[in-house]
Each structure stands twice: as C-alpha cells, then as structure tokens.
Design a protein around this motif. Structure first.
Motif, PDB file in Angstrom:
ATOM      1  N   GLY A  64       0.831  -1.193   0.000  1.00  9.75           N
ATOM      2  CA  GLY A  64       0.000   0.000   0.000  1.00  9.75           C
ATOM      3  C   GLY A  64       0.864   1.240   0.000  1.00  9.75           C
ATOM      4  N   VAL A  65       0.232   2.388  -0.254  1.00 14.27           N
ATOM      5  CA  VAL A  65       0.948   3.669  -0.291  1.00 14.27           C
ATOM      6  C   VAL A  65       0.155   4.693   0.509  1.00 14.27           C
ATOM      7  CG1 VAL A  65       1.714   5.586  -1.745  1.00 14.27           C
ATOM      8  CG2 VAL A  65       2.028   3.225  -2.519  1.00 14.27           C
ATOM      9  N   PHE A  66       0.871   5.454   1.345  1.00 13.30           N
ATOM     10  CA  PHE A  66       0.258   6.517   2.146  1.00 13.30           C
ATOM     11  C   PHE A  66       0.904   7.848   1.789  1.00 13.30           C
ATOM     12  CE2 PHE A  66       0.040   9.156   6.016  1.00 13.30           C
ATOM     13  CZ  PHE A  66      -1.331   9.150   6.240  1.00 13.30           C
ATOM     14  N   LEU A  67       0.063   8.849   1.552  1.00 13.92           N
ATOM     15  CA  LEU A  67       0.515  10.201   1.193  1.00 13.92           C
ATOM     16  C   LEU A  67       0.198  11.128   2.351  1.00 13.92           C
ATOM     17  CD1 LEU A  67      -1.235  10.074  -2.260  1.00 13.92           C
ATOM     18  CD2 LEU A  67       1.237   9.964  -1.980  1.00 13.92           C
ATOM     19  N   PRO A  68       1.190  11.510   3.158  1.00 18.92           N
ATOM     20  CA  PRO A  68       0.932  12.339   4.331  1.00 18.92           C
ATOM     21  C   PRO A  68       0.798  13.820   3.992  1.00 18.92           C
ATOM     22  CG  PRO A  68       3.263  11.875   4.192  1.00 18.92           C
ATOM     23  CD  PRO A  68       2.609  11.125   3.043  1.00 18.92           C
ATOM     24  N   GLY A  69       0.398  14.605   4.977  1.00 20.96           N
ATOM     25  CA  GLY A  69       0.401  16.043   4.833  1.00 20.96           C
ATOM     26  C   GLY A  69       1.817  16.582   4.841  1.00 20.96           C
ATOM     27  N   PHE A 112      -3.927   5.916   0.164  1.00 23.46           N
ATOM     28  CA  PHE A 112      -4.616   6.775   1.127  1.00 23.46           C
ATOM     29  C   PHE A 112      -3.871   8.100   1.209  1.00 23.46           C
ATOM     30  CE2 PHE A 112      -6.018   7.026   5.903  1.00 23.46           C
ATOM     31  CZ  PHE A 112      -6.968   7.989   5.587  1.00 23.46           C
ATOM     32  N   GLY A 113      -4.568   9.194   0.898  1.00 23.90           N
ATOM     33  CA  GLY A 113      -3.962  10.522   0.933  1.00 23.90           C
ATOM     34  C   GLY A 113      -4.574  11.387   2.016  1.00 23.90           C
ATOM     35  N   VAL A 114      -3.735  12.155   2.721  1.00 25.26           N
ATOM     36  CA  VAL A 114      -4.169  13.032   3.794  1.00 25.26           C
ATOM     37  C   VAL A 114      -3.659  14.446   3.539  1.00 25.26           C
ATOM     38  CG1 VAL A 114      -3.769  13.598   6.228  1.00 25.26           C
ATOM     39  CG2 VAL A 114      -4.382  11.263   5.576  1.00 25.26           C
ATOM     40  N   GLU A 206     -13.927  17.861   0.731  1.00 25.04           N
ATOM     41  CA  GLU A 206     -13.020  17.498   1.816  1.00 25.04           C
ATOM     42  C   GLU A 206     -12.579  16.035   1.751  1.00 25.04           C
ATOM     43  OE1 GLU A 206     -12.004  18.992   4.954  1.00 25.04           O
ATOM     44  OE2 GLU A 206     -12.522  21.012   4.312  1.00 25.04           O
ATOM     45  N   ALA A 207     -13.189  15.246   0.875  1.00 21.08           N
ATOM     46  CA  ALA A 207     -12.793  13.843   0.721  1.00 21.08           C
ATOM     47  C   ALA A 207     -13.298  13.344  -0.623  1.00 21.08           C
ATOM     48  CB  ALA A 207     -13.361  12.983   1.850  1.00 21.08           C
ATOM     49  N   PHE A 208     -12.535  12.443  -1.227  1.00 16.42           N
ATOM     50  CA  PHE A 208     -12.998  11.805  -2.457  1.00 16.42           C
ATOM     51  C   PHE A 208     -12.417  10.402  -2.570  1.00 16.42           C
ATOM     52  CE2 PHE A 208      -9.210  14.174  -4.047  1.00 16.42           C
ATOM     53  CZ  PHE A 208      -8.490  13.131  -4.619  1.00 16.42           C
ATOM     54  N   MET A 218      -8.601   6.465  -1.518  1.00 21.41           N
ATOM     55  CA  MET A 218      -9.362   7.563  -0.945  1.00 21.41           C
ATOM     56  C   MET A 218      -8.425   8.629  -0.402  1.00 21.41           C
ATOM     57  SD  MET A 218     -12.346   7.360   2.017  1.00 21.41           S
ATOM     58  CE  MET A 218     -13.281   6.183   1.038  1.00 21.41           C
ATOM     59  N   ALA A 219      -8.937   9.854  -0.332  1.00 17.79           N
ATOM     60  CA  ALA A 219      -8.155  10.960   0.220  1.00 17.79           C
ATOM     61  C   ALA A 219      -9.071  11.849   1.035  1.00 17.79           C
ATOM     62  CB  ALA A 219      -7.497  11.764  -0.900  1.00 17.79           C
ATOM     63  N   VAL A 220      -8.518  12.419   2.126  1.00 17.87           N
ATOM     64  CA  VAL A 220      -9.274  13.356   2.959  1.00 17.87           C
ATOM     65  C   VAL A 220      -8.431  14.604   3.176  1.00 17.87           C
ATOM     66  CG1 VAL A 220     -10.537  11.490   4.088  1.00 17.87           C
ATOM     67  CG2 VAL A 220      -8.460  12.385   5.158  1.00 17.87           C
ATOM     68  N   GLN A 221      -9.103  15.750   3.339  1.00 21.10           N
ATOM     69  CA  GLN A 221      -8.393  17.013   3.486  1.00 21.10           C
ATOM     70  C   GLN A 221      -7.980  17.292   4.937  1.00 21.10           C
ATOM     71  OE1 GLN A 221      -7.418  19.783   0.993  1.00 21.10           O
ATOM     72  NE2 GLN A 221      -6.220  19.550   2.852  1.00 21.10           N
ATOM     73  N   TRP A 222      -8.684  16.714   5.894  1.00 21.92           N
ATOM     74  CA  TRP A 222      -8.344  16.953   7.295  1.00 21.92           C
ATOM     75  C   TRP A 222      -7.218  16.018   7.731  1.00 21.92           C
ATOM     76  CZ3 TRP A 222     -12.885  14.810   5.549  1.00 21.92           C
ATOM     77  CH2 TRP A 222     -13.186  13.508   5.954  1.00 21.92           C
ATOM     78  N   HIS A 223      -6.911  16.029   9.029  1.00 22.04           N
ATOM     79  CA  HIS A 223      -5.800  15.231   9.561  1.00 22.04           C
ATOM     80  C   HIS A 223      -6.330  14.113  10.462  1.00 22.04           C
ATOM     81  CE1 HIS A 223      -2.188  17.449   8.209  1.00 22.04           C
ATOM     82  NE2 HIS A 223      -3.046  18.443   8.107  1.00 22.04           N
TER      83      HIS A 223
END
Length: 250
Positions: A64-69, A112-114, A206-208, A218-223
């Motif tokens: 998997g891949v995670f995209l942090p803030g 998953f993007g944040v 804020e999410a898509f 999926m990605a969300v704009q908050w933390h």
C-alpha cells in the motif's frame, strides 16, 4: 512458539527538507504512529529519489501507499496555476507523489492521501487547486491559527457532510461529523474519475474516492492521524486502509 502473522508494508512518501548543511528526506511522526497503531501496518519511508530509482520497482515490494500532509504546497505548474512569491514548494516530493499515485492505481495498490496527499491525488488525476482558499472569498477559514497551542490547532474546526451512499459514510458509519482544519490549499476543480465523499459547510470538497479503483483509493483534506486512537471515525479510516493492505498481501 507460534510466529506472528506478517504485517503489510506501506510506503510513506517523504518530504525533502533542508536542515543545514544537507537535504533530508522526512516523514512526520504522527503519521507513522497512526499507521502502526490504527492501520496495523509497517510504514516504510519512500525517499524522493525519482531521478535515480524507478517508482514501480519500489511498488512491487509494497502492499500500500500513504501520502501524508506537509508544509509545502503542490507546485502550480502541475495544474497550470501561477507561482506565488513566498510559497514553499517541494518539487522532489511532487515528482515522487504524482508518479507513485498513478503507478499505485495502475497496479491496484491501496492508496490513502491526507491533506497534501489529497491535493496531490487531485492534481495527479487531472484536477486543480486553489493555492490560497482564504483569498477567494468563497470559503470559511480553513487554516490553523498558529498563535494557538498544537492541541488547539488540531481541535475540531468544522463539520463535513458525507455522501449518504458513499464509501466514507460506510466506513465511518456517519453521514456528518466534525473534523480539524489546517490547510491553505484546497480543491478548485475536482479531478475527472473521482467521486466526492464529503464536503465542508462552505461546499469545499473534503474527501474523495477514485472511481473504478480495484483497492482502497481515498483521500481526505483533514488530519485523521491526529490522536487517531481517540477518534473513532478517523480510526475506522485507518483500519479500512490497513485491511485493504492486508488483502493486497494475498
């Protein structure tokens, strides 16, 4: 003694920061802790070295891949925007993120993007950004107040309303809940081929989720990583990502 089950390896995109006298590849502690505690995966830093390593060769080893803030902004050249003086950009991270997003989706890897990660996913898939939401006159204040303590900055700031039949609502079990808000950029034009999962009170997406993805995307704009073990909706998000990564192992 019975061996413990192997856990998924999740690649975490790194920022490039100059800490004199050298550049460093860095990932925030809070993201790594959330991945370990809530997603139950093993995070592995992915350095922004696309000039010397092929991204797909890394992805073949990851589940998997995670995209942090991050504190930098996505370079506007990637969506035909204009450079703004005084803005911090990280073009090495941009190159890594935009490449790995497309490759992960092509390979069916959970993604998953944040915060900045949401912005990167939107740009990678053909969308655009507002570089300064607060200057548009269209939105509430989404930036953190830096005069406050960190705890106060990450406190719930506004409501998001989830699409009733969407993935986010199914994962969290909620159609509406309060989230934190610590971002300057935000979605302007939503990328084609994605579906809005949640919007703020002012209409900002804020999410898509990515349409037709064969795994969690999926990605969300908050933390959601902040104090994740004390926040059930956000914990469920990380748990769903972790479960998708475990399925990817098989």
């Amino acid at each position: 003694m019975q061996e413990k089950a192997q856990k998924p390896l999740v690649g975490v995109v790194a920022d490039v920061k100059f800490i004199a006298p050298h550049p460093f590849h860095t990932v925030g502690d809070k993201y790594l802790r959330a991945l370990v505690q809530a997603a139950d995966v093993v995070p592995v830093l992915i350095p922004a070295l696309t000039d010397i390593v092929a991204v797909k060769s890394w992805l073949s080893r990851l589940d998997g891949v995670f995209l942090p803030g991050g504190y930098s902004m996505v370079h506007p050249g990637h969506y035909e925007g204009e450079l703004i003086d005084g803005t911090l950009y990280d073009e090495a991270r941009d190159e890594l993120s935009l490449t790995i997003i497309r490759a992960a989706l092509d390979l069916g890897k959970p993604l998953f993007g944040v915060c900045r990660g949401l912005q990167e996913m939107n740009v990678a898939l053909g969308g655009s950004l507002h570089q300064n939401l607060h200057l548009t006159g269209q939105y509430i204040e989404h930036r953190e107040d830096k005069s406050l303590t960190v705890e106060e900055q990450y406190a719930d700031a506004h409501v998001v309303r989830c699409h009733a039949d969407g993935q986010l609502a199914r994962i969290t079990g909620l159609e509406e809940y309060r989230v934190n808000s610590l971002h300057t950029q935000g979605i302007d034009r939503l990328a084609p081929g994605v579906t809005a999962e949640a919007v703020a009170e002012d209409g900002l997406v804020e999410a898509f989720s990515v349409d037709g993805a064969t795994a969690f995307a999926m990605a969300v704009q908050w933390h959601p990583e902040w104090r994740v073990m004390d926040n059930q909706p956000n914990k469920k998000l990380f748990e769903a990502f972790g479960a998708a990564c475990r399925r990817a192992m098989k």
